[in-house]
Design an enzyme around this catalytic site. Structure first.
Site, PDB file in Angstrom:
ATOM      1  N   GLY A   8       0.431  -1.283   0.051  1.00 50.16           N
ATOM      2  CA  GLY A   8      -0.035  -0.043   0.460  1.00 50.16           C
ATOM      3  C   GLY A   8       0.988   1.079  -0.067  1.00 50.16           C
ATOM      4  O   GLY A   8       0.697   2.041   0.881  1.00 50.16           O
ATOM      5  N   GLY A  14       1.576   4.749   3.348  1.00 44.87           N
ATOM      6  CA  GLY A  14       2.601   4.238   2.857  1.00 44.87           C
ATOM      7  C   GLY A  14       3.572   4.865   2.083  1.00 44.87           C
ATOM      8  O   GLY A  14       4.804   4.369   1.868  1.00 44.87           O
ATOM      9  N   SER A 137      -4.053   0.016  13.843  1.00 47.74           N
ATOM     10  CA  SER A 137      -4.904   0.805  14.365  1.00 47.74           C
ATOM     11  C   SER A 137      -5.246   0.660  15.639  1.00 47.74           C
ATOM     12  O   SER A 137      -4.858  -0.177  17.095  1.00 47.74           O
ATOM     13  CB  SER A 137      -5.729   1.676  13.457  1.00 47.74           C
ATOM     14  OG  SER A 137      -7.092   2.002  14.023  1.00 47.74           O
ATOM     15  N   TYR A 160     -13.239  -3.277   9.871  1.00 44.10           N
ATOM     16  CA  TYR A 160     -11.565  -2.883  10.370  1.00 44.10           C
ATOM     17  C   TYR A 160     -11.090  -2.984  11.199  1.00 44.10           C
ATOM     18  O   TYR A 160     -10.440  -3.088  11.338  1.00 44.10           O
ATOM     19  CB  TYR A 160     -12.141  -1.239   9.700  1.00 44.10           C
ATOM     20  CG  TYR A 160     -10.796  -0.408   9.578  1.00 44.10           C
ATOM     21  CD1 TYR A 160     -10.604  -0.150   8.983  1.00 44.10           C
ATOM     22  CD2 TYR A 160     -10.595   0.223  11.130  1.00 44.10           C
ATOM     23  CE1 TYR A 160      -9.070   0.097   9.557  1.00 44.10           C
ATOM     24  CE2 TYR A 160      -9.135   1.053  11.418  1.00 44.10           C
ATOM     25  CZ  TYR A 160      -8.897   1.080  10.571  1.00 44.10           C
ATOM     26  OH  TYR A 160      -7.313   1.956  10.537  1.00 44.10           O
TER      27      TYR A 160
HETATM   28  N1  LIG Z   1      -5.442   7.599   8.159  1.00 47.69           N
HETATM   29  C1  LIG Z   1      -5.540   7.402   9.443  1.00 47.69           C
HETATM   30  O1  LIG Z   1      -5.644   8.323  10.367  1.00 47.69           O
HETATM   31  C2  LIG Z   1      -5.424   5.837  10.451  1.00 47.69           C
HETATM   32  C3  LIG Z   1      -4.929   5.661  11.257  1.00 47.69           C
HETATM   33  C4  LIG Z   1      -5.374   3.930  12.282  1.00 47.69           C
HETATM   34  C5  LIG Z   1      -4.139   3.503  10.959  1.00 47.69           C
HETATM   35  N2  LIG Z   1      -4.540   3.458   9.899  1.00 47.69           N
HETATM   36  C6  LIG Z   1      -3.636   2.859   8.834  1.00 47.69           C
HETATM   37  O2  LIG Z   1      -2.756   2.972   8.374  1.00 47.69           O
HETATM   38  C7  LIG Z   1      -3.001   2.474   6.586  1.00 47.69           C
HETATM   39  C8  LIG Z   1      -2.484   3.305   5.633  1.00 47.69           C
HETATM   40  O3  LIG Z   1      -3.646   3.565   5.838  1.00 47.69           O
HETATM   41  P1  LIG Z   1      -3.004   5.687   4.808  1.00 47.69           P
HETATM   42  O4  LIG Z   1      -5.048   5.860   5.888  1.00 47.69           O
HETATM   43  O5  LIG Z   1      -2.783   5.322   4.609  1.00 47.69           O
HETATM   44  O6  LIG Z   1      -4.690   5.172   3.837  1.00 47.69           O
HETATM   45  P2  LIG Z   1      -4.820   5.050   1.772  1.00 47.69           P
HETATM   46  O7  LIG Z   1      -4.295   6.451   1.970  1.00 47.69           O
HETATM   47  O8  LIG Z   1      -6.484   4.756   1.778  1.00 47.69           O
HETATM   48  O9  LIG Z   1      -4.195   3.635   1.360  1.00 47.69           O
HETATM   49  C9  LIG Z   1      -4.346   2.540   1.444  1.00 47.69           C
HETATM   50  C10 LIG Z   1      -3.227   1.343   0.308  1.00 47.69           C
HETATM   51  O10 LIG Z   1      -3.749   0.621   0.520  1.00 47.69           O
HETATM   52  C11 LIG Z   1      -4.225  -0.071  -0.761  1.00 47.69           C
HETATM   53  N3  LIG Z   1      -4.983  -0.955  -0.795  1.00 47.69           N
HETATM   54  C12 LIG Z   1      -6.255  -1.085  -0.186  1.00 47.69           C
HETATM   55  N4  LIG Z   1      -7.419  -2.100  -0.521  1.00 47.69           N
HETATM   56  C13 LIG Z   1      -5.808  -2.814  -1.391  1.00 47.69           C
HETATM   57  C14 LIG Z   1      -5.804  -3.744  -2.446  1.00 47.69           C
HETATM   58  N5  LIG Z   1      -7.052  -4.762  -2.024  1.00 47.69           N
HETATM   59  N6  LIG Z   1      -4.860  -4.544  -2.300  1.00 47.69           N
HETATM   60  C15 LIG Z   1      -3.042  -3.553  -2.691  1.00 47.69           C
HETATM   61  N7  LIG Z   1      -3.100  -2.171  -2.288  1.00 47.69           N
HETATM   62  C16 LIG Z   1      -4.526  -2.114  -1.446  1.00 47.69           C
HETATM   63  C17 LIG Z   1      -4.554   1.152  -1.750  1.00 47.69           C
HETATM   64  O11 LIG Z   1      -4.010   0.764  -2.700  1.00 47.69           O
HETATM   65  P3  LIG Z   1      -4.954   1.981  -4.242  1.00 47.69           P
HETATM   66  O12 LIG Z   1      -4.085   3.538  -3.709  1.00 47.69           O
HETATM   67  O13 LIG Z   1      -4.966   0.841  -5.395  1.00 47.69           O
HETATM   68  O14 LIG Z   1      -6.266   1.773  -3.224  1.00 47.69           O
HETATM   69  C18 LIG Z   1      -3.011   2.377  -0.707  1.00 47.69           C
HETATM   70  O15 LIG Z   1      -2.076   2.138  -1.367  1.00 47.69           O
HETATM   71  C19 LIG Z   1      -3.671   1.665   6.600  1.00 47.69           C
HETATM   72  O16 LIG Z   1      -3.588  -0.147   7.434  1.00 47.69           O
HETATM   73  C20 LIG Z   1      -4.715   1.690   7.627  1.00 47.69           C
HETATM   74  O17 LIG Z   1      -5.670   0.741   8.574  1.00 47.69           O
HETATM   75  C21 LIG Z   1      -4.315   4.705   9.342  1.00 47.69           C
END
Ligand SMILES: NC(=O)c1ccc[n+]([C@@H]2O[C@H](COP(=O)([O-])OP(=O)(O)OC[C@H]3O[C@@H](n4cnc5c(N)ncnc54)[C@H](OP(=O)(O)O)[C@@H]3O)[C@@H](O)[C@H]2O)c1
Length: 265
Positions: A8, A14, A137, A160
């Site tokens: 990701g 990421g 998370s 989730y």
């Molecule tokens: N944002 C927050 O505040 C927060 C808080 C706590 C934990 N987290 C954790 O942090 C991590 C990153 O989150 P983020 O906020 O950076 O999210 P994001 O911007 O939505 O990015 C998610 C990444 O995962 C990829 N992904 C999603 N579904 C996929 C699949 N089926 N196969 C392959 N890749 C896939 C996405 O690819 P595409 O671009 O192709 O969709 C993207 O590269 C996650 O595990 C999330 O649970 C985030």
């Protein structure tokens, strides 16, 4: 050259972690689904002096997870760091399933990382000292083992939160298995409501930046202070306690048995 695989890495936190490792001179294997955005991250890393290549896989298919691991083994003979970061947020109304018929968030956020990690473990062991970081998370919910696939009671939030706790249970479990192998594995809540696609999709007003989350992930990934520390859960920069189920050995065994069966490992 130190080599990392980040799942990701085409968006959100990421992508920032990938760029920062690149700047530190790492070779980064940039995983994602979208080739165009993947190649853009690769170029950014190359322009800042690092090396990178893009690896495509839809983590909603276990066959693609296996193919990703095979691609990594072909691309590199060492892997110092695996960051299981890819994930799907809470948004969306109805229950969805993966290509294998498993509840989608359980499949992508947790089970794909479980299979990917085990598939790459021989390479990580051969590259020891190595590290695994599971991006979980603070949103956690105990798994109901009578309805893991949430067929009876579904909500995006429940899906989730149970997937995120599953990652932590896996972390605790794997750390015990890897004692003495020169690999540490830790999990974290990177930051609360970072300004990313998943948060915006959930209709939540962002409350922190991806840079804050990236710093927390990088601490677990590269900080010398983490040496010898494994099986831990961090709330951003500090060690914290996860949901009680993470410390329930019977529950962890149940999850492990189920995961081994579902992934046919
Ligand atoms: N944002 C927050 O505040 C927060 C808080 C706590 C934990 N987290 C954790 O942090 C991590 C990153 O989150 P983020 O906020 O950076 O999210 P994001 O911007 O939505 O990015 C998610 C990444 O995962 C990829 N992904 C999603 N579904 C996929 C699949 N089926 N196969 C392959 N890749 C896939 C996405 O690819 P595409 O671009 O192709 O969709 C993207 O590269 C996650 O595990 C999330 O649970 C985030």
């Amino acid at each position: 050259m130190k080599t990392a695989l980040i799942t990701g890495a085409t968006d959100g936190v990421g992508r920032v972690v990938a760029r920062q490792l690149g700047k530190r001179g790492w070779r980064v294997l940039v995983h994602g689904r979208d080739g165009e955005r993947g190649e853009a991250v690769v170029r950014e890393i190359e322009q800042s002096g690092g090396a990178a290549s893009f690896m495509a896989a839809d983590l909603a298919a276990l066959a693609e997870v296996r193919a990703l691991a095979a691609g990594v083994r072909q691309a590199t003979d060492r892997l110092d760091l695996l960051i299981n970061n890819a994930g799907i947020g809470t948004a969306g109304s109805g229950r969805q399933v993966s290509q294998d018929g498993h509840e989608l968030r359980f499949a992508v956020n947790y089970l794909a990382g479980f299979l990917l990690t085990y598939s790459l473990l021989p390479l990580l062991k051969a590259s020891a000292p190595a590290r695994i970081v599971n991006v979980s998370s603070a949103g956690q919910q105990a798994i109901d083992f009578s309805d893991v696939m949430l067929e009876k009671r579904y909500s995006g939030v429940a899906a989730y939160c149970q997937s995120k706790l599953a990652q932590i249970m896996f972390t605790v479990d794997l750390a015990q298995e890897l004692k003495g192998a020169g690999i540490i594995v830790n999990a974290l809540h990177p930051s609360t409501y970072m300004n990313t696609t998943m948060v915006r999709r959930a209709g939540v007003t962002p409350a922190s930046t991806v840079e804050t989350g990236a710093e927390a992930i990088l601490q677990l990934a590269v900080s010398p202070g983490l040496e010898g520390k494994s099986g831990l859960y961090f709330n951003v920069m500090n060690e914290a306690r996860a949901n009680a189920q993470a410390y329930d050995a019977r529950a962890r065994q149940q999850l492990r048995d189920l995961s081994l069966r579902l992934t046919r490992l």
